[in-house]
Enzyme design. Structure first.
Site, PDB file in Angstrom:
ATOM      1  N   HIS A   1      -3.146   3.785   6.725  1.00  0.00           N
ATOM      2  CA  HIS A   1      -3.567   4.040   5.345  1.00  0.00           C
ATOM      3  C   HIS A   1      -3.068   5.424   4.938  1.00  0.00           C
ATOM      4  CE1 HIS A   1      -5.839   3.561   1.731  1.00  0.00           C
ATOM      5  NE2 HIS A   1      -6.679   4.551   2.004  1.00  0.00           N
TER       6      HIS A   1
ATOM      7  N   CYS B   1       0.821  -1.206   0.000  1.00  0.00           N
ATOM      8  CA  CYS B   1       0.000   0.000   0.000  1.00  0.00           C
ATOM      9  C   CYS B   1       0.858   1.260   0.000  1.00  0.00           C
ATOM     10  CB  CYS B   1      -0.939  -0.009   1.200  1.00  0.00           C
ATOM     11  SG  CYS B   1      -0.095  -0.009   2.784  1.00  0.00           S
TER      12      CYS B   1
ATOM     13  N   ASN C   1      -9.316  10.024   0.216  1.00  0.00           N
ATOM     14  CA  ASN C   1      -9.054   8.606   0.419  1.00  0.00           C
ATOM     15  C   ASN C   1      -8.934   7.940  -0.958  1.00  0.00           C
ATOM     16  OD1 ASN C   1      -9.006   5.883   1.045  1.00  0.00           O
ATOM     17  ND2 ASN C   1     -10.681   5.989   2.534  1.00  0.00           N
TER      18      ASN C   1
END
Length: 1086
Positions: free
Chosen positions: A717, A552, A737
């Site tokens: 994240h 990620c 996001n």
């Protein structure tokens, strides 16, 4: 308009009287000299110029027709024709013993000419010919009172180097072609001439004649007589149809090659006394010729094995022909013929060698010499194939081009060869007699290393250059695939288990069942079934879908980059669908730009669906960039775990900076977070157009997942920062996001009821359904861990310098010299090479640090460090960075790391480290490599230089004194500590006593997860008077674990250097200062 008695000047058009030879205005000659006129001088203008009045008289006249002057020829000499405007000296009468010369027939080899000369009844003495030729070059054939211009026949003064009328040179540079060598391909007799067929001269093979008639010796009474000059005529029988080969340059006359013993004539067929069956005469002849010419041998003609021979082919059937007939010059190129596959022509000296020979027998040049692809410098020697061209001289004996330029051959005792014109000068001459090159330059070039200084390059120019070179390779691959009707398969990253890289029993490895091309892949998203495959299709950050890999960090950086679609398109070199399946991606791996070639075969499961990252709407850009990155690092497995800032640096190659929002949990003594400074940096970065991302709930933070999810956030994240606003004292940020969902639902969210009316209309908070939301800066600092800033400058310059971190102080210290030409803003980034590869033997992270000093370079390139201007924090990371504004001048950039330093020599205490992995050896066979990237707003010059062994100690001392904590332990003693924000500890002690020694003991045995450059956590040292010393450098060993440092310092004054009771043996340092550490920890004078 000109009258009958006038002529117009071709230069200034002035009308001059008919009897005047030159223009009275510009002094230009009446008739412009041309090549045909000059060439005819050796064919039809057989006259001799009068030394008194310069009138040209015919050969039959013994006295001048104008002034009656009678020249005084040598005894027995006749009036000879003028060849190329130069009066040859009449041959002297040679008194050879009878029987010394025989009749000789055969080809006579001259410089660039192959002519057949008839037998003259005697053999000419070669030494006499050399003497005559030398005397002609020295001007011995010219009259004592001056010289006659070969163009306009004007008699000039002896000191004049060119004609005062026509400007012609004193000596013509045309080759001297005797009448016997001139080519008359076909004879056409003009009116009034009768051509008599000429019989073959005696001694030449003809019809019914032997090719090699037996030689006959002359009788005892036979006296040598001068060579008979045949009556000249353009159509004389002595003119044979001999083609003149066109040479690529004028060279000294080639020597007759040695004849093998089987083909040698009998001793009676040649001059008596000549050595037979060896090349000794040819070698001595070349040496005499070179000494007479005073020229050194050219590099391409000299070989290291000895004197070589370049033959000029005895047959001229395949050569170009230049015919000189009458007043015309006709050039006939060689007719095309079938290629000769039995020989190959040397690219350097043109010698034809057998096909089986890998090197030229004359100059030693490789058969493949000259075929080097454009791009980066070659990594193999073009001659021997050895790695690294720098040490190639040790493997194959060949020298590089830089060394060839510095080496001049041959030089004799008492002489030196000019590197510019190759003239051999006397040793006492300080300058070259021809071109005035100083002799000092020769000595400087011999010892000088090749220059490595280079300019920075514009970022966009560099990208276009890389893409141009990459596309040329891509087009060749695509053309090959089309011709053979095949699809491209990358054999360097094959579709197999090795490319996936996971352990054999891992679930991810087991799920990869097949590798499919786009047209064979089943789309997992139902709404995209009808879409067609493409590389881009109005790309959006929300298009990115993460697969089974834990990468990620990379996808978050890719989502930030997708906010600027033009930046993503720069990453993809191949921007359209390729039917052959070949794509190119440009990435910056460890600070070095690399264009990666990949195929479109992607790992899929048994249902034909993609397992790793992909993009919605059947776009390939995400999957192709991920595969290119996996190829760079060895496998998909190597892409797991990382930080978004690493992804931004890899995708953009731009300088990146990470701003921590939370205190370090592993090192509570770090400097506190300045939120106001971070806000100011974020505002300026937004105004500059930089890319920004933020990490939510990771790193140093303790995260409660349920608390984060209740507020609409996703911990661990990455988010993109779209906007930074300061509205009426309220600090707001707009974030996205990348998933396109899960938005913040706290204060200043879309549904927050306390929005001021005027701000709601201005900021338009209506994007929560797409993952876009506003957030107040206080909440942002509370829930986010760090901010990553990617400083993308499209108009900046960049330069990248490779180097290595020495594993001890005995290894050379690499420093980058920086020259700033005008005031500029600079960014530095230091990358550790190979830190992510899964197959690396020792890929642990180093404690990187950048130091920028003002510098001066003295005589011999001696480097002296000045004031410290900028530095990065020392951190155990993949890369660190710093920025500074510099004025014009010279600077030095020092890159250092210490937690990889190896153990000392045998016999000294073993290295002591306090860490969870203290038993793991940290010494690496090769020093770790690094890349220093220099970004600048103006053009700068960079050059890697090798500094002195003590330069690293001077740099650490200047750093500690400038940025460390100062402690006055006692009178005349000062201690400097550098610990906060430096991933360890640096201790420097200064002894200002003029006579007393200073004994210092440093005890750090209670420290954790650190390693010492001294090999021990406890040290004792004796610092001499008026000296200072780096006592110890402790470095964090494992970057993902915390560390602690405790140090106790004891000191005393002493009259002697020995530590006495502090050590068991007499000494001044414990552990001893071995050569591996003396350069860093040895005492340095104040």
């Amino acid at each position: 308009m000109a009258t009958v008695g006038e002529w117009s000047c071709v230069r200034c058009t002035f009308l001059n009287p008919a009897g005047q030879r030159q223009c009275s205005i510009c002094e230009a000659p009446r008739h412009k000299p041309d090549l045909n006129h000059i060439l005819r001088l050796s064919v039809e203008e057989q006259k001799w110029p009068c030394a008194r009045c310069t009138f040209r008289n015919f050969l039959g006249k013994e006295a001048c027709e104008v002034c009656g002057f009678t020249p005084e020829p040598a005894p027995g000499a006749a009036f000879l024709p003028v060849l190329n405007g130069v009066l040859p000296k009449p041959p002297a009468i040679l008194g050879e013993p009878k029987g010394s010369c025989q009749e000789e027939a055969g080809p006579v080899r001259t410089a660039g000419l192959v002519a057949t000369e008839p037998a003259r009844g005697q053999c000419e003495d070669k030494d006499e010919e050399e003497k005559e030729e030398q005397e002609e070059e020295e001007g011995a054939a010219e009259p004592r009172g001056g010289w006659a211009c070969p163009r306009c026949t004007l008699h000039n003064t002896p000191v004049a180097s060119s004609c005062s009328v026509c400007g012609g040179p004193r000596r013509l540079s045309l080759p001297r072609i005797p009448p016997e060598a001139l080519v008359v391909p076909e004879v056409v007799a003009p009116a009034g001439f009768h051509v008599v067929p000429a019989a073959p001269p005696p001694g030449l093979p003809g019809e019914g004649a032997e090719a090699n008639p037996p030689a006959t010796s002359q009788g005892p009474a036979a006296e040598p007589e001068p060579p008979r000059v045949p009556p000249f005529s353009p159509f004389s029988s002595t003119l044979q149809n001999n083609p003149v080969p066109r040479s690529r340059r004028e060279v000294p006359p080639q020597l007759q090659p040695p004849v093998p013993e089987a083909a040698q004539p009998s001793p009676s067929a040649g001059c008596r006394g000549a050595p037979q069956g060896s090349g000794w005469a040819g070698a001595s002849r070349l040496a005499e010729l070179l000494s007479g010419k005073r020229l050194s041998v050219l590099e391409e003609e000299a070989t290291e094995g000895g004197t070589s021979r370049v033959e000029a082919g005895s047959s001229t059937s395949g050569s170009d022909i230049i015919d000189l007939a009458g007043d015309t010059v006709r050039y006939t190129p060689a007719s095309p013929s079938s290629p000769d596959f039995t020989t190959w022509s040397c690219a350097k000296c043109t010698l034809r060698n057998p096909t089986v020979a890998p090197r030229c027998s004359a100059c030693g040049c490789s058969k493949l010499h000259g075929f080097q692809e454009h791009g980066e410098p070659p990594t193999h020697c073009p001659d021997c194939g050895a790695d690294k061209p720098s040490p190639c001289g040790r493997s194959c004996g060949r020298v590089s081009s830089a060394q060839k330029a510095a080496r001049v051959l041959p030089e004799r005792p008492g002489q030196w060869a000019c590197p510019a014109c190759t003239l051999l000068n006397a040793l006492r001459a300080k300058h070259c007699a021809a071109c005035h090159t100083p002799q000092l330059l020769v000595a400087q070039r011999r010892g000088a290393a090749p220059l490595r200084r280079r300019e920075s390059m514009h970022v966009e120019q560099r990208r276009q250059t890389d893409e141009g070179e990459a596309k040329a390779l891509w087009e060749n691959i695509v053309a090959f695939c089309r011709e053979n009707n095949v699809s491209f398969v990358d054999d360097s990253f094959p579709p197999g288990p090795e490319s996936v890289g996971f352990p054999a029993g891992d679930s991810v490895q087991q799920r990869v069942r097949q590798w499919l091309r786009p047209q064979e892949i089943n789309c997992s998203v139902f709404r995209d079934h009808r879409a067609t495959w493409s590389v881009f299709h109005t790309l959006r950050p929300s298009d990115i879908l993460q697969g089974l890999l834990g990468n990620c960090w990379f996808l978050s950086a890719l989502a930030v980059l997708a906010e600027r679609p033009d930046l993503v398109e720069r990453v993809m070199v191949t921007r359209s669908l390729c039917a052959e399946g070949a794509y190119q991606v440009r990435l910056c791996k460890d600070g070095t730009w690399t264009t990666v070639l990949v195929d479109d075969m992607l790992p899929c499961d048994e249902a034909g669906c993609l397992l790793f990252s992909q993009a919605q709407r059947k776009q390939l850009w995400v999957a192709l960039i991920e595969k290119a990155l996996a190829k760079l690092h060895g496998s998909y497995f190597a892409l797991q775990a990382g930080r978004a800032i690493e992804g931004l640096a890899t995708l953009t190659g731009a300088p990146c900076e990470s701003l921590a929002l939370q205190l370090s949990s592993t090192n509570p003594r770090e400097e506190p977070v300045d939120t106001d400074l971070i806000w100011a940096k974020m505002l300026s970065s937004k105004e500059a157009g930089f890319l920004m991302g933020a990490s939510c709930g990771g790193g140093n933070m303790k995260v409660d997942d349920s608390a984060y999810e209740s507020l609409g956030l996703r911990p661990r994240h990455a988010y993109s920062i779209l906007d930074v606003r300061d509205v009426q004292g309220t600090r707001l940020l707009r974030l996205r996001n990348p998933w396109g969902r899960f938005s913040w639902n706290g204060s200043w969210s879309d549904e927050w009821p306390h929005w001021p009316g005027h701000l709601r209309g201005e900021l338009m908070p209506h994007g929560s359904s797409e993952g876009v939301f506003w957030m107040e800066y206080g909440d942002f600092v509370r829930y986010f861990d760090s901010v990553d800033i990617c400083k993308v400058h499209s108009d900046w310059q960049e330069a990248r310098v490779q180097g290595c971190f020495p594993s001890s102080a005995s290894a050379p210290v690499g420093v980058t010299a920086l020259t700033v030409l005008e005031r500029a803003s600079l960014e530095f980034a230091l990358f550790q090479e190979g830190s992510r590869r899964s197959d690396a033997v020792d890929s642990h992270l180093l404690d990187l640090c950048i130091l920028v000093f003002r510098a001066t370079f003295g005589s011999g390139g001696h480097l002296s460090l000045g004031r410290l201007l900028a530095h990065s924090k020392r951190a155990v990371k993949k890369f660190v960075s710093c920025d500074v504004m510099l004025e014009p001048g010279e600077y030095a950039v020092v890159c250092c790391a210490f937690n990889h330093w190896g153990p000392p020599l045998p016999g000294t205490p073993a290295p002591q480290a306090s860490s969870p992995s203290a038993g793991v050896p940290r010494a690496s066979p090769e020093p770790p490599g690094h890349v220093l990237a220099v970004y600048s707003s103006r053009l700068v010059m960079v050059e890697p230089v090798e500094a002195q062994p003590t330069t690293l100690a001077d740099a650490i001392i200047l750093l500690t004194e400038s940025r460390g904590e100062r402690h006055e332990g006692r009178e005349g003693m000062t201690c400097y500590y550098l610990t906060h924000g430096w991933a360890g500890l640096i201790v420097v002690v200064e002894n200002r006593h003029p006579k007393a020694y200073l004994h210092v003991q440093c005890d750090c045995t209670d420290s954790f997860n650190v390693v010492s450059t001294r090999g021990s956590l406890r040290t004792q040292d004796s610092v001499p008077p008026l000296h200072r010393q780096v006592l110890v450098i402790l470095s964090q060993l494992e970057g993902n674990a915390g560390f602690s440092i405790t140090h106790r310092l004891a000191h005393r004054k002493a009259a002697q250097a020995f530590l006495s009771d502090w050590t068991a043996s007499k000494g001044t340092h414990s552990p001893p200062l071995t050569p591996e550490v003396a350069g860093l920890h040895g005492p340095r004078p104040l």
